[in-house]
Design a protein around this motif. Structure first.
Motif, PDB file in Angstrom:
ATOM      1  N   TYR A 201      24.779  -9.304 -19.703  1.00 11.73           N
ATOM      2  CA  TYR A 201      24.978  -8.812 -21.269  1.00 11.73           C
ATOM      3  C   TYR A 201      24.377  -8.069 -22.435  1.00 11.73           C
ATOM      4  N   VAL A 202      23.575  -6.181 -22.615  1.00 12.00           N
ATOM      5  CA  VAL A 202      22.822  -5.842 -22.431  1.00 12.00           C
ATOM      6  C   VAL A 202      22.862  -5.528 -24.353  1.00 12.00           C
ATOM      7  N   VAL A 203      22.068  -5.731 -25.103  1.00 17.29           N
ATOM      8  CA  VAL A 203      22.256  -5.583 -26.153  1.00 17.29           C
ATOM      9  C   VAL A 203      20.463  -4.740 -26.345  1.00 17.29           C
ATOM     10  N   ASP A 204      21.113  -4.129 -27.788  1.00 14.21           N
ATOM     11  CA  ASP A 204      19.745  -3.420 -28.101  1.00 14.21           C
ATOM     12  C   ASP A 204      19.348  -3.374 -29.355  1.00 14.21           C
ATOM     13  N   ASP A 205      18.030  -3.072 -30.407  1.00 19.18           N
ATOM     14  CA  ASP A 205      18.246  -2.910 -31.583  1.00 19.18           C
ATOM     15  C   ASP A 205      18.197  -1.439 -32.818  1.00 19.18           C
ATOM     16  N   ALA A 206      18.622  -0.462 -31.525  1.00 24.69           N
ATOM     17  CA  ALA A 206      18.483   0.775 -31.882  1.00 24.69           C
ATOM     18  C   ALA A 206      17.486   1.014 -32.700  1.00 24.69           C
ATOM     19  N   THR A 207      16.654   0.767 -31.869  1.00 28.01           N
ATOM     20  CA  THR A 207      14.550   1.222 -32.905  1.00 28.01           C
ATOM     21  C   THR A 207      14.900   2.155 -31.108  1.00 28.01           C
ATOM     22  N   GLU A 208      14.055   3.159 -31.441  1.00 21.47           N
ATOM     23  CA  GLU A 208      13.630   3.850 -30.179  1.00 21.47           C
ATOM     24  C   GLU A 208      12.640   3.892 -29.181  1.00 21.47           C
ATOM     25  N   TYR A 209      12.133   2.342 -29.485  1.00 20.45           N
ATOM     26  CA  TYR A 209      11.928   1.531 -28.360  1.00 20.45           C
ATOM     27  C   TYR A 209      12.934   0.554 -27.520  1.00 20.45           C
TER      28      TYR A 209
END
Length: 391
Positions: free
Chosen positions: A185-193
């Motif tokens: 399960y892949v989550v991101d924080d919506a930042t450029e990085y």
């Protein structure tokens, strides 16, 4: 490469520590040694290098680590006999892209600043680096890893560590091959990085990725995400982002009964900080895996680790050694008489010498010639090196 000189007195070390921890927006930090020579006629009075990154705010730990490495390099440089005395200008972005334009304009407008260590984060780099490029002000980042940064044609952009085009595949390989997980399960924080890296992990996981999600910087309630992770049947989570949100997500996963054995937690260099352990509440962080294209600081060459600990009373952490290397390149250029922005930029382009982390040399896009990615794990409350991925 110039020799490493240890800080001679506790007073100097204490002054260094206070300067590093008291970051200001566009502030000056005088790291010159009182007993050092003032330099030769080719040394302009007030010549400076800048540190650009977070010294306050939720992601400040990473910036302070870098700034400490920069200040250590400058202190050692200034202590050498006959050294051109160099100051450090601190540009505290708080890690926020919307702060970067004003700070970059400030740096460009200060004619004493001939080089920048940073920007530290990818989002602020995207905003500040075009202004540095227009002004011919060389920047060497020790930590901004978004691959697109070197694809913009900026002639002043350099970085001393590998980008996320290497970290993403390495993280995916570690999850599937080393941990043996096949439902991620892949989550991101919506930042450029964070999003940029998570997208690369998604791509390399292929069929092993079972679901995606996105959270926001500053978010504290991850209950819906945790519920979705449980419902997905995932046996691992990859989080692309920084340590504050990573730690809270991890804590809420563990509070919900999702153990490391059931659902392994893997994150990145932006989360590789003791702040993750603290945000997770300590024991909940045990076993978490963090990837980073950075060398374990204790493996740095020479006496760097011991000198750093003597100066700051703590071991070097994420990016400290890379910050030291980036500053050293600029300082060696100044030592060789490259005291204008134009000359220092030309010097960096042709640089090829050993640093404390690796042989430091750049290609035509400013990428380093040597790249490695390491996996780290939380063990007994500390982040320790696990293995070099792919070695």
């Amino acid at each position: 490469m110039r020799p490493i000189v240890k800080i001679a007195t506790p007073v100097a070390a204490a002054a260094l520590l206070l300067a590093a921890c008291g970051g200001t927006t566009g502030g000056s930090s005088d790291t010159s040694s009182s007993g050092a020579a003032s330099g030769g006629g080719d040394c302009p009075e007030g010549i400076s290098i800048g540190f650009f990154g977070a010294l306050t705010g939720p992601d400040a730990n990473l910036g302070v680590n870098i700034n400490n490495g920069v200040k250590l390099a400058v202190e050692e440089h200034n202590a050498e006999s006959g050294a051109c005395q160099v100051a450090v200008e601190e540009y505290d972005s708080q890690g926020l892209p919307d702060q970067a334009t004003g700070l970059a304009t400030q740096a460009v407008g200060d004619e004493n600043v001939v080089g920048i260590v940073g920007p530290a984060f990818s989002g602020e780099s995207k905003v500040a680096d075009p202004l540095f490029d227009e002004a011919g002000l060389v920047g060497i980042t020790p930590s901004a890893t978004n691959p697109a940064l070197s694809e913009n044609g900026w002639g002043t952009f350099f970085r001393v560590l590998g980008n996320d085009a290497t970290q993403g595949p390495a993280a995916a390989t570690y999850i599937t091959d080393t941990l043996g997980k096949q439902k991620v399960y892949v989550v991101d924080d919506a930042t450029e990085y964070g999003k940029g890296l998570a997208d690369l992990v998604r791509q390399d996981l292929g069929a092993a990725k079972v679901k995606d999600n996105t959270v926001q910087k500053g978010q504290t309630d991850f209950s819906a995400v945790v519920s979705d992770i449980r419902g997905s049947g995932a046996d691992a989570v990859f989080f692309g982002g920084y340590y504050a949100e990573a730690g809270l997500l991890l804590k809420q996963m563990r509070d919900a009964g999702l153990t490391q054995e059931q659902v392994a937690f893997v994150s990145d260099d932006g989360a590789k900080d003791q702040g993750l352990v603290e945000a997770a509440g300590g024991p909940a962080a045990e076993g978490a895996i963090l990837t980073c294209p950075c060398l374990p600081p204790e493996e740095a060459e020479g006496t760097f680790a011991a000198d750093y600990e003597e100066a700051y009373g703590t071991a070097p952490a994420t990016y400290s050694a890379e910050g030291y290397d980036a500053a050293t390149i600029l300082l060696e250029g100044i030592s060789e008489g490259n005291v204008t922005r134009e000359d220092l930029l030309a010097y960096v382009k042709s640089y090829d010498a050993p640093g404390v982390t690796k042989q430091l040399k750049f290609d035509e896009k400013g990428e380093p010639s040597e790249i490695s990615v390491w996996a780290y794990k939380v063990q007994n409350g500390e982040i320790v090196a696990d293995q070099e991925i792919g070695s």
